[in-house]
Design an enzyme around this catalytic site. Sequence first.
Site, PDB file in Angstrom:
ATOM      1  N   HIS A 232       1.036   2.177   5.792  1.00 23.25           N
ATOM      2  CA  HIS A 232      -0.035   2.104   6.791  1.00 23.25           C
ATOM      3  C   HIS A 232      -0.741   0.761   6.730  1.00 23.25           C
ATOM      4  O   HIS A 232      -0.612   0.027   5.743  1.00 23.25           O
ATOM      5  CB  HIS A 232      -1.058   3.211   6.528  1.00 23.25           C
ATOM      6  CG  HIS A 232      -1.858   2.959   5.280  1.00 23.25           C
ATOM      7  ND1 HIS A 232      -1.394   3.266   4.019  1.00 23.25           N
ATOM      8  CD2 HIS A 232      -3.058   2.372   5.095  1.00 23.25           C
ATOM      9  CE1 HIS A 232      -2.272   2.893   3.126  1.00 23.25           C
ATOM     10  NE2 HIS A 232      -3.313   2.342   3.741  1.00 23.25           N
ATOM     11  N   HIS A 316      -2.720  -5.885   7.107  1.00 25.80           N
ATOM     12  CA  HIS A 316      -1.466  -5.888   6.341  1.00 25.80           C
ATOM     13  C   HIS A 316      -1.021  -4.470   6.046  1.00 25.80           C
ATOM     14  O   HIS A 316      -1.793  -3.522   6.192  1.00 25.80           O
ATOM     15  CB  HIS A 316      -1.694  -6.608   5.006  1.00 25.80           C
ATOM     16  CG  HIS A 316      -2.607  -5.824   4.115  1.00 25.80           C
ATOM     17  ND1 HIS A 316      -3.976  -5.865   4.228  1.00 25.80           N
ATOM     18  CD2 HIS A 316      -2.345  -4.916   3.135  1.00 25.80           C
ATOM     19  CE1 HIS A 316      -4.516  -5.044   3.349  1.00 25.80           C
ATOM     20  NE2 HIS A 316      -3.553  -4.446   2.682  1.00 25.80           N
TER      21      HIS A 316
HETATM   22  P1  2AM Z   1      -4.546  -1.353   1.351  1.00 26.84           P
HETATM   23  O1  2AM Z   1      -5.061  -1.161   2.708  1.00 26.84           O
HETATM   24  O2  2AM Z   1      -4.442  -2.760   0.952  1.00 26.84           O
HETATM   25  O3  2AM Z   1      -3.237  -0.679   1.095  1.00 26.84           O
HETATM   26  C1  2AM Z   1      -6.622   3.828  -0.187  1.00 26.84           C
HETATM   27  O4  2AM Z   1      -7.067   3.270  -1.358  1.00 26.84           O
HETATM   28  C2  2AM Z   1      -6.315   2.773   0.861  1.00 26.84           C
HETATM   29  O5  2AM Z   1      -7.484   2.074   1.267  1.00 26.84           O
HETATM   30  C3  2AM Z   1      -5.345   1.726   0.413  1.00 26.84           C
HETATM   31  O6  2AM Z   1      -4.442   1.593   1.429  1.00 26.84           O
HETATM   32  C4  2AM Z   1      -6.170   0.500   0.136  1.00 26.84           C
HETATM   33  O7  2AM Z   1      -5.616  -0.753   0.315  1.00 26.84           O
HETATM   34  C5  2AM Z   1      -7.376   0.702   1.007  1.00 26.84           C
HETATM   35  N1  2AM Z   1      -8.604   0.292   0.306  1.00 26.84           N
HETATM   36  C6  2AM Z   1      -9.072   0.738  -0.863  1.00 26.84           C
HETATM   37  N2  2AM Z   1     -10.266   0.190  -1.157  1.00 26.84           N
HETATM   38  C7  2AM Z   1     -10.566  -0.642  -0.138  1.00 26.84           C
HETATM   39  C8  2AM Z   1     -11.641  -1.508   0.148  1.00 26.84           C
HETATM   40  N3  2AM Z   1     -12.680  -1.632  -0.675  1.00 26.84           N
HETATM   41  N4  2AM Z   1     -11.572  -2.221   1.276  1.00 26.84           N
HETATM   42  C9  2AM Z   1     -10.527  -2.115   2.101  1.00 26.84           C
HETATM   43  N5  2AM Z   1      -9.477  -1.305   1.890  1.00 26.84           N
HETATM   44  C10 2AM Z   1      -9.486  -0.579   0.779  1.00 26.84           C
END
Ligand code: 2AM
Length: 406
Positions: A232, A316
Amino acid sequence: DVQYVAALSVDVVPASGSLSFAFLEQEQTKDALRISRTLLVLRGLPGSGKSFLARAIADTYKDHCIVISADDYGIKPEKPESCADGYKALDEAVVARCADGNASPVLVVVDDTNHTQDRLARLGEIAEQQDLVALFLEPQTEWRRDLALLTKKTKRGLEEAHLAAMKGPLEEVSIPLYFGWFLLFSVKNKIKCTSMDFLKTLDTLDAFKKHSVDSEKEVDLEQYFKPAGILHCTTKFCDYGKAEGAKEYAENQAVIKSYGSISDLSLSAFFVTPRTCGARVYLTEEQLQLWPADAEKQAEPVPEAAASLPLGSRAHITLGCAEGVEPVQTGIDLLEILAQQESQQGELVEEMELGSLTYYGEGKWLLNLREPICVPACFSSIYGRKEPEPTKKDPEKKKKPKCAIL
Ligand code: 2AM
């Protein structure tokens, strides 16, 4: 005749605006969902209009749609603790319908109150295991949280106190863990294969070996990165409403209107760092409407130079993380590379079949694709399992990212 019309207006005519969902109104989304695998998780208090919504969905999607109703499994949502067997049977029915037909298109609707995080997480897990995109929907009827009116509308003979007891938990999890675009089943394998090919090619390149910590040692990047789970592109990390701006995002009209819609994501690059591996997503003007203004600054630490990058730069898909690294790192790594790209710090290493490969130092590689890869994705959200509270004896240990190889 007058009585007949009155009866109709209660049972058949939808309350104004209550059916305005992308998957009922947008032709492009409807066409895409007819050839996709989707789990529609309805949620809401008894009497709020779930079964009415379920019927409207069934009318739209006809043979492609299966409605599974908690009523048929003897589930009493006001007493979830006494219905373990009912939930188990319902879940088994959902799995059976999803698994039926060898990964063919299907749209399963689960009609239940789904007012607890536990149920939302469980149904999300089933969707993930069975390769379906999950959507979580509450009917948009005006009275959906009006306890006095709901007691009149529900056919269960529930009292206001019963409904009040469900309303608390329902509202507590009305905001998900995060929103994002979820890749449809049909393209997941293609992306996994393309990124694996990229990793395989990268770790056999002489230039890559030259920049490794130990240039004598063989590196297996496919082993090094652990798969990231559901593919995702996160738009807003909400943490069930605890993250800054989460409520405003969830209530944003563009977010509400686009929820459940399907659009193409354009992947413009693959990148690898000692911590993460991901695909850069290039957002359209329309997709940028769903991109939070502070997304580039959401996680810490954000590279300083990234402040001047355009909105959407961080978009991304996390493809893999090194042992002990959290996926949130992927966006930070991408911003760091893009900031370096802006100031032309990279060293062009090779023109590959897929595109040009640039090295940005400290184990950071970016492959700019000659032709962007287009992948259909559904704008949706996700709930995770409740994390157990850390006990005093066992304080939460933060694992240090290991960056042994690159
Ligand atoms: P990602 O989008 O880079 O994959 C669950 O943890 C999801 O939320 C993951 O997909 C993660 O990274 C995203 N995520 C976790 N913490 C976050 C944050 N503080 N800011 C933005 N995305 C976050």
